[in-house]
Design a protein around this motif. Structure first.
Motif, PDB file in Angstrom:
ATOM      1  N   THR A 106       0.862  -1.180   0.000  1.00  0.00           N
ATOM      2  CA  THR A 106       0.000   0.000   0.000  1.00  0.00           C
ATOM      3  C   THR A 106       0.896   1.227   0.000  1.00  0.00           C
ATOM      4  N   TYR A 107       0.341   2.325  -0.452  1.00  0.00           N
ATOM      5  CA  TYR A 107       1.115   3.564  -0.511  1.00  0.00           C
ATOM      6  C   TYR A 107       0.149   4.733  -0.379  1.00  0.00           C
ATOM      7  N   THR A 108       0.469   5.648   0.512  1.00  0.00           N
ATOM      8  CA  THR A 108      -0.340   6.847   0.687  1.00  0.00           C
ATOM      9  C   THR A 108       0.358   8.015   0.019  1.00  0.00           C
ATOM     10  N   GLY A 109      -0.378   8.743  -0.802  1.00  0.00           N
ATOM     11  CA  GLY A 109       0.179   9.902  -1.498  1.00  0.00           C
ATOM     12  C   GLY A 109       0.283   9.627  -2.979  1.00  0.00           C
ATOM     13  N   PRO A 110       0.498  10.685  -3.753  1.00  0.00           N
ATOM     14  CA  PRO A 110       0.606  10.511  -5.199  1.00  0.00           C
ATOM     15  C   PRO A 110       1.895   9.766  -5.554  1.00  0.00           C
ATOM     16  N   MET A 111       1.781   8.815  -6.452  1.00  0.00           N
ATOM     17  CA  MET A 111       2.950   8.036  -6.842  1.00  0.00           C
ATOM     18  C   MET A 111       3.485   8.504  -8.188  1.00  0.00           C
ATOM     19  N   PRO A 112       4.756   8.869  -8.222  1.00  0.00           N
ATOM     20  CA  PRO A 112       5.348   9.170  -9.530  1.00  0.00           C
ATOM     21  C   PRO A 112       5.457   7.880 -10.337  1.00  0.00           C
ATOM     22  N   LEU A 113       5.594   8.031 -11.624  1.00  0.00           N
ATOM     23  CA  LEU A 113       5.634   6.883 -12.528  1.00  0.00           C
ATOM     24  C   LEU A 113       6.692   5.860 -12.120  1.00  0.00           C
ATOM     25  N   SER A 114       7.879   6.304 -11.737  1.00  0.00           N
ATOM     26  CA  SER A 114       8.947   5.364 -11.370  1.00  0.00           C
ATOM     27  C   SER A 114       8.553   4.518 -10.164  1.00  0.00           C
ATOM     28  N   ALA A 115       7.888   5.102  -9.185  1.00  0.00           N
ATOM     29  CA  ALA A 115       7.447   4.355  -8.007  1.00  0.00           C
ATOM     30  C   ALA A 115       6.336   3.381  -8.376  1.00  0.00           C
ATOM     31  N   LEU A 116       5.417   3.819  -9.221  1.00  0.00           N
ATOM     32  CA  LEU A 116       4.350   2.929  -9.683  1.00  0.00           C
ATOM     33  C   LEU A 116       4.937   1.707 -10.381  1.00  0.00           C
ATOM     34  N   GLU A 117       5.879   1.943 -11.272  1.00  0.00           N
ATOM     35  CA  GLU A 117       6.521   0.847 -12.010  1.00  0.00           C
ATOM     36  C   GLU A 117       7.193  -0.127 -11.041  1.00  0.00           C
ATOM     37  N   SER A 118       7.872   0.394 -10.043  1.00  0.00           N
ATOM     38  CA  SER A 118       8.562  -0.453  -9.065  1.00  0.00           C
ATOM     39  C   SER A 118       7.569  -1.296  -8.271  1.00  0.00           C
ATOM     40  N   PHE A 119       6.511  -0.699  -7.768  1.00  0.00           N
ATOM     41  CA  PHE A 119       5.503  -1.428  -7.000  1.00  0.00           C
ATOM     42  C   PHE A 119       4.782  -2.443  -7.884  1.00  0.00           C
ATOM     43  N   LEU A 120       4.476  -2.053  -9.111  1.00  0.00           N
ATOM     44  CA  LEU A 120       3.767  -2.957 -10.015  1.00  0.00           C
ATOM     45  C   LEU A 120       4.599  -4.187 -10.368  1.00  0.00           C
ATOM     46  N   SER A 121       5.922  -4.046 -10.394  1.00  0.00           N
ATOM     47  CA  SER A 121       6.770  -5.182 -10.735  1.00  0.00           C
ATOM     48  C   SER A 121       6.559  -6.344  -9.770  1.00  0.00           C
ATOM     49  N   GLU A 122       6.068  -6.062  -8.576  1.00  0.00           N
ATOM     50  CA  GLU A 122       5.837  -7.112  -7.579  1.00  0.00           C
ATOM     51  C   GLU A 122       4.520  -7.855  -7.784  1.00  0.00           C
ATOM     52  N   ILE A 123       3.606  -7.287  -8.574  1.00  0.00           N
ATOM     53  CA  ILE A 123       2.314  -7.967  -8.769  1.00  0.00           C
ATOM     54  C   ILE A 123       2.079  -8.413 -10.214  1.00  0.00           C
ATOM     55  N   LEU A 124       2.878  -7.915 -11.154  1.00  0.00           N
ATOM     56  CA  LEU A 124       2.674  -8.288 -12.544  1.00  0.00           C
ATOM     57  C   LEU A 124       3.266  -9.662 -12.772  1.00  0.00           C
TER      58      LEU A 124
END
Length: 124
Positions: A106-124
């Motif tokens: 989970t993450y609170t606050g707006p996520m920049p694209l690089s952070a989104l990509e990093s977090f998504l790598s764990e669920i894709l």
């Protein structure tokens, strides 16, 4: 916003990014371009579902979608129970589910694209 009810269980087998937002939240609006980008990039190749849940009435949520150009699934809720279930106090609040429906991050606050990509790598 198109009618009906959205359930997370209907996305079983797919990675899901659930984003809670408020239509008046500037940080939520600022996050939309990055959400649009990852949605376009991974929806067909990895089955990514980006689902936004706005707290408010349908008209205000529709205004948010129109003004930001959100391209993913957007719903709304008015019952604060969902806020209590997920335990968040600020928006945007991002919840990353793996293909089995488990919360990975989970993450609170707006996520920049690089952070989104990093977090998504764990669920894709």
């Amino acid at each position: 916003l198109e009618g009906g009810t959205i359930t997370l269980s209907s996305f079983k087998g797919k990675p899901v990014l659930l984003v809670f937002f408020s239509p008046g939240c500037s940080a939520c609006k600022n996050e939309v371009p990055a959400l649009n980008e990852v949605y376009r990039k991974y929806k067909d190749t990895h089955g990514l579902v980006v689902l936004a849940a706005g707290y408010g009435l349908a008209d205000s949520i529709q205004g948010f979608v129109t003004s930001t150009g959100a391209q993913y699934i957007v719903g709304y809720f008015t019952d604060r129970t969902i806020i209590e279930i997920y335990g968040f106090t600020h928006v945007p609040y991002n919840v990353f589910f793996d293909r089995n429906g488990n919360i990975v991050k989970t993450y609170t606050g707006p996520m920049p694209l690089s952070a989104l990509e990093s977090f998504l790598s764990e669920i894709l």
